[in-house]
Design an enzyme around this catalytic site. Structure first.
Site, PDB file in Angstrom:
ATOM      1  CB  CYS A 119       2.920-113.197  71.906  1.00 33.78           C
ATOM      2  SG  CYS A 119       4.598-113.221  71.233  1.00 33.78           S
ATOM      3  CG  HIS A 128       1.196-117.033  68.978  1.00 34.50           C
ATOM      4  ND1 HIS A 128       0.349-115.966  69.193  1.00 34.50           N
ATOM      5  CD2 HIS A 128       2.457-116.521  68.969  1.00 34.50           C
ATOM      6  CE1 HIS A 128       1.059-114.854  69.295  1.00 34.50           C
ATOM      7  NE2 HIS A 128       2.334-115.162  69.174  1.00 34.50           N
TER       8      HIS A 128
END
Length: 482
Positions: A330, A427
């Site tokens: 991310c 994630h």
């Protein structure tokens, strides 16, 4: 009929989230329908619910403990710190605003209405709802606009259990002092107390329990010993992150000030073959690490600047030259690229910064946040993973042509030419046993755990621990009808 009780802390970090999860699982194991709720949470460790909203990771775990799907009503207000004084406000799972602390303090009483709407919905069909407070009700300077502790308990008209932390010392003063500073009406709402994190012979604190009961008039519901497997549950607070000694494969993680969604580290820290090392500011990245993992960030550009200020960018370059691997997730993925552009000032000010240059990609920040639960395939082996995305920005460039994940037929992520640097927005990668095994094999390690199965086993262990040391029947008795 639904009963509800709120567990508040005599201080911050007394273990409320864990105790709520354990009580929920214990009641669920008794055959009751249970639900969690935290009116207001402050955490950058978020989760994505099935309907595509954000809540605190702790409430996501509590929903799992309760055996129900997570929902944004379980954490209607989520504050995600972006600086020392400002935070992003998430209401019912969606970004509402960005405010500094003073502006939020002036407006938060308006949030009580949607918070109460969530409470009513959570109560529907439940036998018991356990509400978690935030911080401590002893922060009476915040009482007039409080929606997180006594302000909520008063609006919902529910009783309170006060939880103290003996590991810090001074627990008698924590409990008795809380009563001393509360208004009579707030103090009367507390119907009992419990002590958490005791080490040693519990009977040695019998006189302490009596002293608290005599001074407060509240009954003690139990002294709960330190739960050894607490570290296996996802941490809510970045301050709870610790290094975990283990096997020969070292994974180094630079401790960034605005680190977010660090639950990515949990499956790695649980592996016997992994030594997870959290690198604090002022220390170089270790030269013997097989993998440097740059986690997500709530403020990518600010954390990139911090990373450079520590000299970690130089350590990363040396690490790659030695043949080491780098993984950016991310915000960490965005940092690894050539540049990050923020034309709309999404992270505070409009600017354009140079990235670490370890991936040939570039990122443009965008106002609209991407939120989704995502199923993906690890291209090298075909391993499946159920993860989630929660990010601002779009990343593209030549290295995206070497994607290493597939999301519904769409390539995802980027890989450097030498194959040692990777990044992606997904994630939860390492919750997949098959993916984690393949990834660790590439680092010279192996996998020995079934992560999701063991997480449920830990929740059952926690429930048994709570049942043994806390009077759950009394907890139900002092709860109120709603």
């Amino acid at each position: 009929m639904t009963r509800a009780i709120m567990i508040q802390g005599a201080g911050s970090n007394v273990g409320k989230s864990m105790i709520v999860a354990g009580c929920l699982r214990a009641l669920r194991n008794r055959g009751l329908s249970v639900r969690p709720l935290k009116p207001q949470n402050m955490s950058n460790n978020a989760a994505v619910t099935p309907e595509g909203g954000e809540i605190g990771r702790a409430q996501f775990v509590q929903a799992r403990a309760a055996g129900v799907p997570a929902h944004t009503d379980m954490n209607p207000v989520l504050l995600k710190p972006e600086s020392e004084t400002g935070a992003q406000i998430i209401l019912h799972g969606k970004r509402l605003d960005r405010q500094d602390a003073r502006a939020y303090a002036a407006s938060r009483d308006h949030l009580l209405v949607p918070v109460m709407e969530s409470f009513r919905r959570v109560c529907t069909g439940a036998d018991v709802v356990i509400v978690e407070g935030a911080g401590s009700p002893a922060e009476i300077n915040l009482r007039d606009r409080d929606i997180a502790n006594m302000g909520f308990a008063e609006a919902a008209n529910i009783p309170v259990l006060l939880l103290g932390d003996i590991d810090r010392g001074g627990v008698i003063a924590q409990i008795v002092g809380t009563q001393a500073v509360l208004s009579p009406s707030d103090a009367a709402r507390i119907k009992g107390f419990a002590i958490n994190k005791f080490r040693g012979d519990i009977s040695l604190f019998d006189d302490g329990v009596t002293a608290i009961e005599d001074r407060t008039g509240w009954p003690g519901l139990g002294v709960i010993p330190w739960f050894d497997n607490a570290w296996r549950l996802p941490a809510e607070d970045m301050l709870d992150l610790t290094s975990r000694p283990g096997g020969p494969v070292k994974v180094a993680v630079p401790h960034l000030p605005r680190m977010a969604n660090f639950d990515d580290l949990d499956p790695l820290s649980a592996e016997p073959d992994i030594t997870l090392e959290i690198i604090p500011p002022g220390r170089p990245l270790p030269g013997d690490a097989q993998l440097v993992l740059i986690p997500g960030s709530k403020s990518t550009i600010a954390d990139l600047e911090f990373l450079r200020a520590q000299g970690w960018h130089i350590d990363l370059e040396a690490h790659v030259r030695r043949g080491g691997h780098v993984l950016g997730l991310c915000g960490g993925y965005q940092m690894l690229g050539n540049e990050i552009a923020d034309p709309d000032g999404v992270e505070g000010t409009k600017r354009h910064v140079t990235g670490l240059g370890l991936l040939n990609v570039s990122t443009i920040m965008q106002p609209k946040k991407h939120l989704s639960q995502t199923r993906a395939t690890y291209i090298p082996t075909g391993a499946k993973v159920n993860g989630y995305e929660i990010h601002l920005g779009q990343t593209d460039g030549p290295d995206c042509g070497r994607a290493w994940l597939d999301v519904d037929g769409t390539p995802h992520g980027a890989t450097s030419v030498n194959g040692r640097v990777r990044g992606c927005y997904l994630h939860g990668l390492f919750t997949s046993d098959a993916l984690r095994k393949a990834y660790l094999s590439d680092l010279g390690g192996s996998s020995a755990i079934a992560y999701e199965t063991e997480l449920d086993e830990v929740l059952d262990e926690l429930a048994a621990h709570i049942e043994k040391h806390m009077d759950i029947n009394k907890l139900i008795d002092i709860s109120g009808e709603v």
